[in-house]
Structures are given as structure tokens and as C-alpha cells.
Design a protein around this motif. Structure first.
Motif, PDB file in Angstrom:
ATOM      1  N   PRO A 168      23.623 -20.197 -12.507  1.00 13.35           N
ATOM      2  CA  PRO A 168      22.788 -19.005 -12.653  1.00 13.35           C
ATOM      3  C   PRO A 168      22.642 -18.611 -14.114  1.00 13.35           C
ATOM      4  O   PRO A 168      23.521 -18.859 -14.928  1.00 13.35           O
ATOM      5  CB  PRO A 168      23.568 -17.948 -11.878  1.00 13.35           C
TER       6      PRO A 168
ATOM      7  N   LEU B 166      22.926 -15.963 -16.385  1.00  8.69           N
ATOM      8  CA  LEU B 166      23.472 -14.607 -16.495  1.00  8.69           C
ATOM      9  C   LEU B 166      22.789 -13.819 -17.600  1.00  8.69           C
ATOM     10  O   LEU B 166      22.639 -12.612 -17.511  1.00  8.69           O
ATOM     11  CB  LEU B 166      24.974 -14.669 -16.782  1.00  8.69           C
TER      12      LEU B 166
ATOM     13  N   VAL C  79      19.689 -11.859 -16.705  1.00  6.36           N
ATOM     14  CA  VAL C  79      20.054 -10.759 -15.813  1.00  6.36           C
ATOM     15  C   VAL C  79      20.666  -9.628 -16.629  1.00  6.36           C
ATOM     16  O   VAL C  79      20.307  -8.456 -16.475  1.00  6.36           O
ATOM     17  CB  VAL C  79      21.052 -11.238 -14.739  1.00  6.36           C
TER      18      VAL C  79
ATOM     19  N   GLU D 170      31.399 -13.865 -11.309  1.00  6.74           N
ATOM     20  CA  GLU D 170      30.163 -13.741 -12.072  1.00  6.74           C
ATOM     21  C   GLU D 170      29.819 -12.290 -12.437  1.00  6.74           C
ATOM     22  O   GLU D 170      29.435 -12.031 -13.568  1.00  6.74           O
ATOM     23  CB  GLU D 170      29.005 -14.358 -11.297  1.00  6.74           C
ATOM     24  N   PRO D 171      29.929 -11.356 -11.501  1.00  5.32           N
ATOM     25  CA  PRO D 171      29.620  -9.963 -11.870  1.00  5.32           C
ATOM     26  C   PRO D 171      30.439  -9.475 -13.045  1.00  5.32           C
ATOM     27  O   PRO D 171      29.925  -8.777 -13.922  1.00  5.32           O
ATOM     28  CB  PRO D 171      29.960  -9.195 -10.602  1.00  5.32           C
TER      29      PRO D 171
ATOM     30  N   LEU E 112      29.011 -11.021 -16.048  1.00  8.55           N
ATOM     31  CA  LEU E 112      27.702 -10.418 -16.269  1.00  8.55           C
ATOM     32  C   LEU E 112      27.842  -9.085 -16.967  1.00  8.55           C
ATOM     33  O   LEU E 112      27.175  -8.795 -17.955  1.00  8.55           O
ATOM     34  CB  LEU E 112      26.996 -10.240 -14.920  1.00  8.55           C
TER      35      LEU E 112
ATOM     36  N   LEU F 177      27.568  -4.928  -7.749  1.00  9.97           N
ATOM     37  CA  LEU F 177      27.232  -6.272  -8.222  1.00  9.97           C
ATOM     38  C   LEU F 177      27.989  -7.283  -7.373  1.00  9.97           C
ATOM     39  O   LEU F 177      29.211  -7.215  -7.282  1.00  9.97           O
ATOM     40  CB  LEU F 177      27.645  -6.442  -9.680  1.00  9.97           C
TER      41      LEU F 177
ATOM     42  N   ASP G 133      28.459 -11.465  -5.973  1.00 14.74           N
ATOM     43  CA  ASP G 133      28.308 -12.858  -6.302  1.00 14.74           C
ATOM     44  C   ASP G 133      27.935 -13.585  -5.011  1.00 14.74           C
ATOM     45  O   ASP G 133      28.586 -13.360  -3.986  1.00 14.74           O
ATOM     46  CB  ASP G 133      29.685 -13.334  -6.817  1.00 14.74           C
TER      47      ASP G 133
ATOM     48  N   ASN H 115      23.773 -11.410  -7.298  1.00 17.42           N
ATOM     49  CA  ASN H 115      23.485 -12.460  -8.245  1.00 17.42           C
ATOM     50  C   ASN H 115      23.520 -13.797  -7.527  1.00 17.42           C
ATOM     51  O   ASN H 115      24.502 -14.122  -6.874  1.00 17.42           O
ATOM     52  CB  ASN H 115      24.537 -12.427  -9.363  1.00 17.42           C
TER      53      ASN H 115
ATOM     54  N   THR I 281      17.891  -8.449  -6.740  1.00 16.92           N
ATOM     55  CA  THR I 281      18.459  -9.780  -6.691  1.00 16.92           C
ATOM     56  C   THR I 281      17.773 -10.682  -7.705  1.00 16.92           C
ATOM     57  O   THR I 281      16.750 -10.325  -8.277  1.00 16.92           O
ATOM     58  CB  THR I 281      18.294 -10.365  -5.276  1.00 16.92           C
ATOM     59  N   THR I 282      18.386 -11.826  -7.930  1.00 13.04           N
ATOM     60  CA  THR I 282      17.749 -12.783  -8.840  1.00 13.04           C
ATOM     61  C   THR I 282      16.568 -13.455  -8.145  1.00 13.04           C
ATOM     62  O   THR I 282      15.559 -13.732  -8.768  1.00 13.04           O
ATOM     63  CB  THR I 282      18.746 -13.852  -9.273  1.00 13.04           C
TER      64      THR I 282
END
Lengths: 523, 617
Positions: free
Chosen positions: B163, B165, B168, B191-192, B195, B221, B223, B568, B594-595
Motif C-alpha cells: 500500500p 502510505l 494517504v 500500518e495505521p 501511517l 484507522l 488495517d 487502509n 478507504t483507499t
């Protein structure tokens, strides 16, 4: 550029500045003592607290607000040096009153720390010299001091600039600038320690683009084995790099890299994958595969995969033979189902399908016949069965399918016996290996209009009445639906079903007949 | 529903993000002199539609707008065009194509690339090595949250195993710059946390200020890795099914022309010929009908989008009947004036409704038919039992293996295998071997690469792999603990599908989406920091308080502020439907961000092709 030339003291016309600082000329020798006296006088005046110290470059200057010039530090530094030097210059004994004034001013400006007024020191000096009306010697003295001071200032400025230019930023600052999208020269980081730290810091930023920039720099400047070693410690960097190699299609390099960081299994698969381009060209691929089998696939962890590669090679073998055999494309089967493309490079199950499609009637000794294909490649029983049924359906060979579906036909007993021999699974599973729903799906998908009596027969074989009705409805076998509904005695559903049938068709007559039949016990 | 005033305000305010992007895009067009030809990446067409209209672009010197096609070689320059502008995703293929264009251009013609979301070093390297880097102007435009609906926002990323990041984080910086610091932030997963660190790094030069009129009170957030189950299952909400079968792109959908046919056309399941995916795609494209915009502006779709498909079909039939009745009634009108009134006012709306009704009924029936043909019912049952832990493994894998030789069931096979891998923490070794063998025999030995990648991505793996590498089972363990804590998988409890009482309705009243369940729990009981830390580990839980209200206090809907849920790595429409139900039940405004909207096939496909997965997640 212009700025740089101005401060390059190597140029001949500037060389004066370089010399004049180190050795003071004899003419002004006694000046030093005068200055010292003056200083002593001032010291006395103020209780000796404010002894001017020799200039020390500021260690950790905080940036002054209000300076537009990029190297903020050096202006501040120059200002600081000015402060020190002004005291020196103005300490002629006769002008002591002025000095005191100046000094007081100085103190004042010292206490107001952030004042940006100190930017042009020379002007302050010349002010002082003009007002004090000095003699010729004194003027020389002042001029000398002024120039010397100016030189010192410029030199400091130069030092700072050079520091900025030729010394790299701190690693954290570099990464941060990169994150903000600025161009950062990385050439300054030459030691391995710096490089390792750089990579570590980049990984900490979680930004793949920054990580990638650093990786490319490291790859360019480090020997391969050291590069691998540095990379090995940062897994996410490895990830970014591998992805890059995959995108650019550098399989060779990726293979080497994966081996370098100890991912042997993955590297073997990558090596295998890189032969994909020869998929339709077994002459090139098979030798490669053979070397692979002896090389990277020979490690014990890859035993299972190695077996697959062996099967692939055997698959090629059969395909080549079949292609040779059917080169002309003559024969009844080929007329009915024209062959549109080459078999070479297709999956193993396609080979099986092809064999059933065009060589089902061949003698079992023929290399293209079903039994010989199955001896060379051990297919999964269920898989083989479904494929054979499908291929036979396509050719509408219903009796052959029937024969196949009976348990213990020749082809099945063969593989079944093999599995018994291995002591793995019981043969009883064979009868149920292909359930009716599945069978019907296969037949429906492989043939545009399968005969209704055949479907009827399959449905008849379904033991569960509920399931039978569901399948009959799903696969559109009206006769069976009517039969199921009459069996259940469900008059209401049958009536509604009869309505949905095409009027005046055989099925609808049958439905009506069933509805009118008095011998059926309706619920 | 939440009260109208608050809704209106938020709708307007989040528009600022889009406006910002629009201004930036127009600004770029303005700074480029002369007449322009705009080439747009195919996947950016619809998003760009939402940002700038073609008349906008025309006003700023864009003479022609064209698809950027990787297969076509560059056309000859039109005499009246001074500048070629490309609006593309940054990737190597695109960059290589641009090089071709750049080589074609001569001195007085210039080329400009606007990268969405950012300029990448990879592309620079391609330009540099081809010697064109000085000839190309490069700009970058960060995608904002595009409103697919008033409560659903997407960054329109492309599905990828790695992803992005950075973009985002950039979006969150922009969001907070415009609306002030988000008061409370919760995050679960690795990831959050990364991020949010990145957001802080990017913000460090300009201090963000708290603002009293910040429309968002809480940000969640998540993942995607935390709960891949919704991606692997097939839910039952109408909108989700549409996406699964026909692919909704940026709120628009092109229904196939031959929807009424009973059996979907396509390559045979069993054949020795190989399918060419490109040809397949072409056939699919030819089969595309008119593009329909799917949003709340259209009444019929608005009322069925989140419904269980059976309830939706019921609704549609009832609606069709009522439309029919209204039309019939019109036949009985005797008065000419009345009739004219009817024709002027109602007829048009009725006809439109009728058309939509027919369209949706056809779509529903086609999907239901497919569901029946592929024996989805058994699949649902098995999947549920698998998650519940009551399934006999033999039955489950028998079902899967039966479907391996059917091409049309490939996604089902893969998703069921990955479901089993997650739940059982690795399928038994010989089952795995059998599966791999069968799969390779059917689809070709080249797929060894893909299966290997799926294994490294921890999607489909055997038990022996977990003994080799302990970290593999970490995700399965976390999921299992959380699932048990929130009682995600339920037994067969009956539920009225037309009036669902629980989020689990999206999966047939059997399974609730985990991430939505966490949001619900926080709304009900507040954030349980210590519990999450215990389950996930300290480094995977993020809590940030930018306000005097303690983070573990539960959100209060009387403040009339929205809760933002950001996933994410993509969200499924099933989860969207669940969160919408939650918003109604708890009387909160929930902004779902969302992505991208995720799809089973893309999710598995991206992971199967990612060779870098061997280095862990």
C-alpha cells in the motif's frame, strides 16, 4: 556562482587577505600595546567583567529571525564576531568617552538578543571613526582593523557555506527533506556506517519512494555482497527492491539478490518463473528445467516442487509426440472439432482433454491414448474424471460416459489399484467422487443440448428426493420435476409449475395429465 | 437517520478537499502555455470526472481529451497542439510509454506529466536512462477523498500488495489542514501506526490547529490485514453483489447487454484450449451496455442498495407491480385535462422508474441464477461452518477440489482455500499438496509462482509452513482472538432480512464484519485500549488524544459530529452496508473512507503476482 567566486581566496587578487591575517606588519606593531592599554582602561571602568575574549566561532548558534539569507547561521556568527571586534577597534584612549557610549549601546543590544540591527558591522565602525576625527596613523590603524574584521567575517561566512556545500546534512535531515520531495545529494555519505544508517532511517519513514531512492544509491555505490548484507537487515527495504526488480523484469538480478539474502526457496521459484517466456518453446525450456532440477530444486525443501517440474517435463514430452502424430490434422475427429491452436505449452489437464477428444479410440499402446497419458502423468482422480466426462460430453458419446460412470471400469481400476497399492485411500470413494450436481453442471456446460433422457437417468440416480427436485428445477428437466412433485403429492406447486411450462408442449400435457390423475394421493 | 442540518454541513465541508484538488489541477493547466492535448490513464478517467468537467478543461486550453493506451504507439502531433499533457498513475510501464512520446516530440513541442498521486523515483530513473528527463515537465497531484456517496469516500488507489502510505498520509495532512486536528484517533494494526507517524512527520513544519467546528470527532484507522474475511466471503447486500459480479467503478456501472440470458456466456469450463485473458476482457468490454450511475439520487437503487438481495428482489417486484398499477390507472382517466396532467407530470417518472426496475430485476435474477448454478448455497454453508469450526474438513475440501477443474470457479477455489488457511492456521499438509498438484495440472505449471506468492503473503499456506516460520500464524491467532471476543460468527439464528437487526445480515445473519464490530463496541463501551494491546501487542495499537475528552470515553452523538472510519487497503461493499446499518442504529453519522473498494478477485490477484511478499508483511 558569482557568490562563490567572490569568496574564493585562492584567486591571486584575493591572496592578500590570506596573508594579512596571519602576520601583522611591523608598522602597526606598537598598536597592539596601545590597544591593550585602552582595553585595560575600559576594563577598569567597568570593573573588568566585560573582558573581550578572542573570537571563538559560535558552536551552536540559534537562527535569528528576520534574516532572509539562506545560511542563517553565518550572519549571526558574523554579528557575534563584530561585537567582539568593535570593542577592539574603538579602544583608542582618547576616544574613551565614545567607547563607553558605544559600549553601553553594545550592552543594550546584547541584552536585547534578537535584534537584527547588527547586520552591517563596517558601517558601525566607520561611523565611529568619522566622528572621532583621528590622526593619519590612527586612521590607518582603524582601516586595518576594519578590513581585518571584514575579512574575518567573510571567511567565517565562507566556512559556513563551504560546510553546507561540502559536508552532507545529517541523515535525519536528509531523509526528511526527501520525504518533503526535495532533491537531496547523497554523495556525501561515503562510509558504510552512514549508508547503513541512511537505509535504516529511510525504512523508519515508511515511505516506499524514499526507501527506493536510498536502495538505488546503495546498489550503485556498494559491492554486491556488501549491498546484500546491508539489505538483509531491513526486510521492508528488501521488499521494495524485489518489487522494483519484478516490475522492471530483471529476474536474473532478483534471483541473485534472493540468494544473497538467504531466500533460497523463493529464488528457485523465481528461477523457474523466469523460464515462463519459453512456455511455447520446449526445446529451450526443457534443458533449462533439467539443469534447474539438478541445481536449485535439488535441496530437500524443494522436493515437492521438483516433482511438479518433473511432471511438467513429461507433459512436454507427451505434447510433442501428440503434435507430431497429429501434424496433418486429418481424421474424423479433427473434421468435427477443428484444432485451432498448438497443444504445446498448455497445462497437463489440457493434454488429457486433448487425448480424450482426439485419441479416445486409439489402442492403449499408442502413446497418445488415454491410458498411456495417465501412466506418464499421475492425475488427480477426481480431476481426471471430470475432464474425461466433459470431453466425452462434448462429443456426445453418451454410452461411453455411462460406462465411465459405472464403478470399476478399466481406466479407473488402474489408478484405483495404484492408490490401493500405495495404501492411501480406499477405492470406495470412487463411486461418489463426482456428485450429481457437479456432473450435471459439467454436462450442461460442455454440451449445448444434452439429451433429456440422459439427464433424466442421472437424476434418477439421486437418492435424496429433495435434492432431486432441486436439481431437476435447476437443470430444467420438466419430466423429473413432475415426477418428483407427484411423488411428494404437492399439488399446489405442480399446478403453478404447469403454468410456467410452454402451453401445448409435451411436458405441459404430462403435467396436466398428472394433475388430472385420480390415482395420485395429493396432500 | 442523522438530522438534516449536520449532514448538510459535513457534505459541504468535505467538499473542500475536492475543491482543493480541482483548483490545483486547473492551476496546472493554466501554468502550461498554449493549446493542450490531454491523455488520461484509464483508471483515472472516472475519478477525474469528479474533479474537473470537460468544459472546465476546454476553458483552460485543452483541445482534445484522449485515453492513454499502452498498446498504441504515439500518434502524429496535431499542428494546432502545442503541448501534450498526461494525467497518469506513476508506474514504470507508463513512464516507458511517455519516453516514446518524448522521443517523438521536437523542440517547440513540449510534454508534461501530471502524476497522480506523486512523482516516483522509478519513473525518474526510466526517464533518466532514456535521456529525456530534462524534456518532460513533471508535476504531481495528490488524490483527495472522492465522495462516491455522501457517506462513502475513496482515494481510488489501485489494488496492490504494497500500500502507498505516503499519499494517504498526505491526504490526512490536507484534511487536518482544512478542518483542524481530528480530536481522537484510534488505530489497530501495524500500518495505521506507521501511517499516523508519517502524518506527524509531514505535519512537523506546520503546526495543525484544533478547531471547534471540526466536523469529525473520532477517526478509526484499520488495517485490511487485520480482517481479510469479508474480502474472501460473498455477502448478500445488493450493491456488493453488483460489484462482485459486474464491477462498480467510481460509483458507475456498465451492466452487460445480455443480462437476460440464462447461462452467462464465456469460455467453457472444460476445454483443452487456453483462455487468453485479453480476449476475454475484450469480449467483456463488447458485452457492456450503457453506463448507469448508481447513487442515492435514483430512488429505486437508493432503497435497495444495502438490502439483502432477497429483500431487494421482493421490493423490486412490489415496486414493479405498483408502477404497473399506476400505468393501468392512467388508462382509466377519462378527463382530457387530467390525462394531460398525468402525461406532463407522472408519466416520465413512471417510465424512468419502470426502466430502472427492469434493469435491477434482471441483474438480480442473473446473479441469483449464477448463485444457484455454482452451488453457492452449499458454499455459504461450508464457509460458515468452517468459521464456526463445526465443519468436517473432508466435506469442505471435497467441495473445493470438485471446483478446481472449473474455470469459472477459480476465485471461489482460491478464496475458500485462503479462508481455510486463516481459520485452521494452515491447511493440513497433504491437502495442501493435493490442492497445489491439482491447481498446477489445471492451470499450468507456471502458476507455481503465484501459489508461492500466495503462500508468502500468508493467504494460502500449509501447516508445515507455520512450523518453519512462526510469524506466519500471528495474523490467524489475532483474528481468532478478536473474532471470539466479539462473537463474530453466530449459529443459525433467524433474522428478518427485509428489516435487519444486526450487521451480520450482510453475510446471511451468520457472520459480522470484524472491523465494523470494533467500531460498534467502541460506540457502546468506549475504546478498550488495554485489551487491544494485550491481543495485538503494544506496537500495533494507536491512540491519540488531541482534546480534553479522554480517549476511552465513548463517542457521544449529541455533539453532532461524525465518526470517520478509514480502512487502509480497501473496504468491501459488505462492510459499507454494515456500517450504514450501524449508523442508523446508533444515530451517528459515519463517514466511511478507504483507499479503494476491494474485490475478491483483485485482492487475490494482486497478492498472487507480488514476488516481494517473501519478505513478510
Amino acid at each position: 556562482m558569482a557568490l562563490r567566486r567572490k569568496f574564493t581566496f585562492e584567486l591571486p587578487e584575493d591572496s592578500y587577505w590570506n596573508e594579512s591575517d596571519s602576520n601583522s606588519s611591523g608598522l602597526f606593531d606598537d598598536l597592539q600595546s596601545k590597544q591593550l592599554q585602552a582595553r585595560a582602561a575600559v576594563d577598569n571602568l567597568f570593573g573588568g567583567e566585560e573582558t573581550p575574549k578572542p573570537y571563538v566561532p559560535p558552536q551552536n548558534p540559534s537562527p535569528t529571525p528576520g534574516n532572509g539569507v539562506p545560511p542563517k547561521i553565518d550572519v549571526r556568527a558574523a554579528a557575534a564576531s563584530d561585537k567582539a571586534n568593535i570593542r577592539l577597534t574603538d579602544t583608542s584612549p582618547r576616544a574613551s568617552g565614545k567607547i563607553v557610549d558605544d559600549f553601553l549601546n553594545m550592552k543594550f543590544s546584547d541584552s536585547v538578543k534578537a535584534a537584527p540591527i547588527m547586520q552591517s558591522a563596517p558601517s558601525v565602525v566607520s561611523e565611529a571613526s568619522a566622528s572621532s576625527l583621528p590622526s593619519e596613523a590612527q586612521r590607518l590603524d582603524l582601516d586595518y582593523n576594519r578590513l581585518r574584521q571584514e575579512h574575518r567575517k567573510l571567511k567565517d561566512q565562507h566556512e559556513v557555506l563551504r560546510h553546507e556545500r561540502f559536508q552532507p546534512l545529517t541523515i535525519e535531515a536528509s531523509i526528511k527533506r526527501m520525504l518533503q520531495g526535495h532533491v537531496v545529494p547523497l554523495d556525501g555519505y561515503r562510509s558504510l556506517r552512514d549508508k547503513t544508517l541512511l537505509l535504516k532511517q529511510a525504512v523508519m519513514s515508511y515511505d516506499t519512494n524514499t526507501i527506493f531512492k536510498i536502495i538505488i544509491f546503495l546498489e550503485r555505490t556498494l559491492k554486491e555482497n556488501i549491498f546484500f548484507k546491508v539489505m538483509d537487515e531491513q526486510k521492508s527495504a528488501c521488499r521494495v527492491y524485489t518489487r522494483h526488480l519484478q516490475i522492471t523484469g530483471e529476474w536474473e538480478k532478483m534471483n541473485k539478490f534472493l540468494r544473497g539474502v538467504g531466500q533460497y526457496q523463493h529464488a528457485s521459484v523465481i528461477e523457474f518463473e523466469s523460464t515462463r517466456k519459453y512456455k511455447k518453446n520446449p526445446d529451450k525450456r526443457v534443458p533449462l528445467l533439467r539443469t534447474m532440477l539438478h541445481g536449485s530444486f535439488s535441496i530437500p525443501e524443494m522436493k515437492f516442487e521438483a516433482r511438479q517440474v518433473e511432471t511438467l517435463m513429461r507433459n512436454y514430452e507427451i505434447q510433442l509426440q501428440m503434435e507430431k502424430m497429429d501434424a496433418g490434422g486429418k481424421g474424423e475427429h479433427f473434421r468435427k472439432f477443428p484444432k485451432t491452436c498448438t497443444l504445446i505449452g498448455l497445462p497437463a489437464l489440457s493434454t488429457l482433454y486433448y487425448s480424450v477428444m482426439y485419441h479416445f479410440d486409439d489402442a492403449s499402446t499408442s502413446s497418445a491414448s488415454l491410458p498411456s497419458v495417465q501412466t506418464l502423468i499421475r492425475f488427480n482422480d477426481r480431476l481426471a474424471m471430470q475432464t474425461i466426462v466433459s470431453a466425452l460430453t462434448r462429443q456426445s458419446r453418451w454410452p461411453d460416459i455411462d460406462k465411465l460412470l459405472q464403478p470399476k471400469t478399466i481406466t479407473m481400476t488402474f489408478s484405483a489399484a495404484k492408490s490401493v497399492f500405495k495404501g492411501k485411500k480406499t477405492t470406495s470413494k470412487w463411486g461418489v467422487s463426482i456428485n450429481n450436481h457437479n456432473l450435471l453442471t459439467i454436462i450442461r456446460r460442455s454440451h449445448p443440448s444434452p439429451p433429456t433422457d440422459f439427464i433424466y437417468r442421472i437424476l434418477k440416480g439421486e437418492s435424496d428426493a429433495q435434492e432431486r427436485l432441486r436439481l431437476a428445477l435447476l437443470f430444467d428437466a420438466p419430466e423429473m420435476v413432475i415426477e418428483c412433485m407427484t411423488q411428494k403429492g404437492d399439488r399446489v406447486s405442480l399446478a403453478s409449475y404447469a403454468k410456467s411450462l410452454k402451453p401445448n408442449s409435451v411436458e405441459s400435457f404430462k403435467a396436466v395429465a398428472a394433475l388430472n390423475n385420480p390415482s395420485i394421493k395429493w396432500k | 437517520m442523522a438530522p438534516g442540518t449536520a449532514e448538510l454541513e459535513i457534505d459541504e465541508t468535505l467538499h473542500l478537499l475536492r475543491m482543493l484538488m480541482q483548483r490545483e489541477f486547473i492551476h496546472y493547466l493554466e501554468t502550461l502555455p498554449g493549446t493542450k492535448e490531454l491523455f488520461i490513464d484509464k483508471c483515472l478517467l472516472r475519478p477525474l470526472d469528479m474533479i474537473a468537467t470537460s468544459s472546465d478543461m476546454k476553458r483552460h486550453g485543452v483541445k482534445r481529451i484522449m485515453h492513454f493506451d499502452l498498446k498504441k504507439s504515439p500518434q502524429v502531433w496535431n499542428l494546432e497542439i502545442d503541448q501534450r499533457v498526461f494525467f497518469l498513475r506513476p508506474n514504470v510501464d507508463n513512464a516507458r510509454k511517455i519516453v516514446e512520446y518524448a522521443e517523438e516530440a521536437n523542440d517547440n513541442r513540449s510534454i508534461c506529466v501530471i502524476w497522480c498521486n506523486r512523482q516516483l523515483e522509478e519513473c525518474d530513473l526510466v526517464f533518466e536512462s532514456s535521456g529525456v528527463i530534462g524534456n518532460i515537465t513533471q508535476l504531481s497531484l495528490n488524490m483527495c477523498l472522492l465522495p462516491l456517496e455522501s457517506d462513502l469516500f475513496s482515494l481510488q488507489h489501485v489494488e496492490s500488495a504494497q500500500p502507498d502510505l505516503f499519499s494517504v498520509a498526505n491526504m490526512f495532512v490536507a484534511l487536518q489542514n482544512l478542518y483542524g486536528v481530528i480530536p481522537t484517533v484510534y488505530g489497530l494494526g501495524a500500518e495505521p501506526k506507521q501511517l499516523w507517524n508519517l502524518v506527524h512527520t509531514l505535519c512537523s513544519s506546520n503546526e495543525l490547529r484544533a478547531r471547534p467546528d471540526q466536523p469529525i470527532s473520532h477517526l478509526f484507522l484499520f488495517d485490511r490485514q487485520l480482517d481479510p474475511i469479508p474480502v474472501l466471503l460473498t455477502g448478500a447486500s445488493y450493491e456488493g453483489l453488483l460489484h462482485e459480479f459486474f464491477n462498480i467503478d467510481c460509483g458507475k456501472l456498465a451492466f452487460p447487454v445480455d443480462m437476460r440470458k440464462q447461462v452467462p456466456a464465456g469460455p467453457l469450463d472444460f476445454d483443452w484450449l487456453e483462455i487468453n485473458p485479453e480476449e476475454d476482457e475484450e469480449a467483456h468490454l463488447q458485452n457492456r451496455g450503457d453506463v448507469v450511475k448508481l447513487d442515492n439520487c435514483e430512488d429505486i437503487f437508493a432503497s435497495i442498495r444495502n438490502k439483502h438481495v432477497t429483500a431487494a428482489l421482493e421490493f423490486l417486484h412490489a415496486k414493479a407491480k405498483s408502477i404497473q398499477k399506476s400505468i393501468e390507472k392512467s388508462a382509466m382517466i377519462d378527463d382530457v385535462a387530467d390525462y394531460r396532467n398525468f402525461v406532463e407530470k407522472d408519466l416520465r417518472a413512471l417510465k424512468k422508474d419502470h426502466k430502472h426496475c427492469e434493469l435491477h430485476i434482471n441483474a438480480c435474477e442473473m446473479m441469483m441464477n449464477k448463485v444457484k448454478m455454482e452451488d453457492y448455497r452449499t458454499m455459504f454453508k461450508l464457509e460458515h461452518e468452517m468459521l464456526l469450526g463445526t465443519v468436517t474438513q473432508e466435506e469442505y475440501f471435497d467441495f473445493v477440489f470438485e471446483r478446481v477443474p472449473m474455470r469459472s470457479c477459480r476465485d471461489i477455489v482460491l478464496s475458500m482455500m485462503s479462508l481455510a488457511s486463516l481459520k485452521l492456521d494452515g491447511v493440513p499438509d497433504d491437502t495442501y499438496n493435493e490442492f497445489v498438484e491439482m491447481y498446477l495440472q489445471k492451470y499450468g505449471y507456471e502458476h507455481m509462482f503465484e501459489l508461492q506468492n500466495l503462500r508468502c503473503s500468508r493467504v494460502i499456506y500449509a501447516r508445515r509452513h507455520t512450523t518453519q516460520d512462526r510469524t506466519i500464524s500471528e495474523r490467524a491467532k489475532i483474528w481468532d482472538t478478536l473474532a471470539r471476543k466479539f462473537r463474530i460468527v453466530k449459529g443459525n439464528e433467524p433474522m428478518d432480512m427485509s428489516n435487519p437487526s444486526d450487521m451480520s445480515y450482510v453475510f446471511g445473519a451468520r457472520i459480522s464484519p470484524l472491523l465494523c464490530k470494533i467500531v460498534e463496541d467502541t460506540i457502546d463501551h468506549g475504546w478498550n485500549q488495554s485489551e487491544y494491546e494485550r491481543i495485538l501487542g503494544k506496537e500495533k495499537v494507536l491512540v491519540e488524544e488531541n482534546t480534553y475528552i479522554a480517549a476511552d470515553r465513548r463517542p457521544d452523538n449529541r455533539t453532532r459530529k461524525a465518526i470517520m472510519v478509514f480502512i487502509n487497503g480497501g473496504i468491501t461493499y459488505w462492510e459499507v452496508a454494515a456500517l450504514r446499518l450501524l449508523a442508523i442504529q446508533k444515530n451517528f453519522r459515519i463517514l466511511i473512507c478507504t483507499t479503494h473498494i476491494i474485490k475478491k478477485r483483485d485482492y487475490l490477484g494482486a497478492r498472487a503476482q507480488d514476488a516481494s511478499s517473501v519478505f513478510g508483511l
